[in-house]
Design an enzyme around this catalytic site. Sequence first.
Site, PDB file in Angstrom:
ATOM      1  N   LYS A 113      -3.767  -4.929   1.338  1.00  0.00           N
ATOM      2  CA  LYS A 113      -4.637  -5.081   0.099  1.00  0.00           C
ATOM      3  C   LYS A 113      -5.290  -6.290  -0.058  1.00  0.00           C
ATOM      4  O   LYS A 113      -6.445  -6.143  -0.467  1.00  0.00           O
ATOM      5  CB  LYS A 113      -4.061  -4.131  -1.132  1.00  0.00           C
ATOM      6  CG  LYS A 113      -3.697  -3.075  -0.771  1.00  0.00           C
ATOM      7  CD  LYS A 113      -3.314  -1.970  -2.094  1.00  0.00           C
ATOM      8  CE  LYS A 113      -3.036  -0.477  -1.942  1.00  0.00           C
ATOM      9  NZ  LYS A 113      -1.627  -0.336  -1.135  1.00  0.00           N
TER      10      LYS A 113
HETATM   11  C1  LIG Z   1      -1.707   1.160  -0.506  1.00  0.00           C
HETATM   12  C2  LIG Z   1      -0.641   1.237   0.715  1.00  0.00           C
HETATM   13  C3  LIG Z   1      -0.644   2.141   1.754  1.00  0.00           C
HETATM   14  C4  LIG Z   1      -1.557   3.105   1.594  1.00  0.00           C
HETATM   15  O1  LIG Z   1      -3.142   2.831   1.799  1.00  0.00           O
HETATM   16  P1  LIG Z   1      -4.023   3.941   1.255  1.00  0.00           P
HETATM   17  O2  LIG Z   1      -5.207   3.085   1.499  1.00  0.00           O
HETATM   18  O3  LIG Z   1      -3.968   4.430  -0.122  1.00  0.00           O
HETATM   19  O4  LIG Z   1      -3.956   5.048   2.118  1.00  0.00           O
HETATM   20  C5  LIG Z   1       0.206   1.970   2.523  1.00  0.00           C
HETATM   21  N1  LIG Z   1       1.060   0.974   2.613  1.00  0.00           N
HETATM   22  C6  LIG Z   1       1.144   0.154   1.503  1.00  0.00           C
HETATM   23  C7  LIG Z   1       2.013  -1.077   1.725  1.00  0.00           C
HETATM   24  C8  LIG Z   1       0.216  -0.126   0.758  1.00  0.00           C
HETATM   25  O5  LIG Z   1       0.202  -0.895  -0.264  1.00  0.00           O
END
Ligand SMILES: *Cc1c(COP(=O)(O)O)cnc(C)c1O
Length: 469
Positions: A113
Amino acid sequence: MDYISTRGRSPAASFSHIALDGLAPDAGLYVPRAYPQVGADELRRWRRLPYAALAFEILRKFAPELPADSLKALLQDAYSARLFGSEEITPVHTLAPGLHLLRLSGGPTLAFKDLAMQWLGRLFEHLLAQEGRTLTILGATSGDTGSAAEHALRGRRGLGVFMLSPHGRMSPFQRAQMYSLHDDNIVNLAVDGSFDDCQALVKALSADLGFKKRMRLGAVNSINWARLAAQVVYYFKAWLAVTTRDGEPVSFAVPSGNFGNVCAGHVARCMGLPIRRLIVATNENDVLDEFFRTGRYRPRTTARETSSPSMDISRASNLERFVFDLVGRDAEQLRVLWARLASEGEIDLSREACWADAARFGFASGASTHADRLRTIRTVWQRHGLEIDPHTADGVHVGLRHQEPGVPLVCLETALPAKFEATMVEALGRLPARPAGFDGLESLPQRFTRLANDAKALQRLMLDHPAQG
Ligand SMILES: *Cc1c(COP(=O)(O)O)cnc(C)c1O
């Protein structure tokens, strides 16, 4: 390039507008009127570009009204080796011939993210300065979103952040990453409730249009198109890294929750990137796996707590963008479907004409259990000498089930194991490696405010707080 709402009842808007606005006024999601196209020639020219330069080429297509110099400067600043730990920013690690891990977790909070948030924070600051206004971010997190957002927005001019998290439900590492920030513009609120409760509070306050306007409320959740656009970049980067010829097909396995990350892959594919399969991997919360297998979309009332907690979601908000493409971008049909979803709690697309050729979008899916996750972590360690986190393990587990001979498979790493120590200990019998600079994180002084699960109390707190943007 302008943006339209999936529900078809909002005026078209510019990139700058939708970046600050989040949800469209008709409650739909913004999408570009048409996906920009990238041809083989252009793709060939991109082969040797460093990450920030590649990001510039892609994002200028989505945000043509931003001055090229500013956009370039924002991206150079966001995608630096200093912040992401390597010149490649998203290095590809080859596990075996035809099997690769795309490392997306080198950023400040050790999860993918950061890649979108570091750009978003700089973009917000730039747009707000230009417009001479401020913005208050209200968000809910089960862990990774909150810390990535806070680290990207801390100290930025014109921005205040109120982040709700479920009290006592995050890993000690995740908690420390957020609560150890002491910047004046960051407010951590630990809610007596679940992540779903936190999300409901955000929804309730955002639905109060008077309050929204007064606070100049904005969002950083994955429905924000600017976030998604930045994630498109690493699909291109990975394709360029694992191929040598034009048109070579590559498949991607993506640990999924809100359908944000894999939706960016869908966008890359629609832009012309030669992606064969987009493999959606869920945990026990298998709303998305069920959808891609059967055509039924059945959001659950609550999410189950699992050992890949960042994928514990009961509905996948970004799915609306894919369904919009699936129904041939017919906003009227989408509106009918979403009205049915609201009244009946589910929709069944297998009964719609569009489902017959859904396969042309290249999706495949699967779900994992706790046992699958542990076994995959162990196997990858034994065979390849690499520690992967529980979410990444879900992606590898499901990805391998869909692997095809002759087609490179790229599994997306979404976080580092250090964030999820308890599960790593269960899988490997010892603590995972911790990157330099994170020693003693949990013993730093923490600052947060406990909050009852009560929209009125939250509203009062925000109105009185000096951190509002
Ligand atoms: C947010 C997240 C996900 C899921 O991603 P999406 O974009 O919501 O599908 C998967 N793994 C981790 C470690 C995350 O932080």
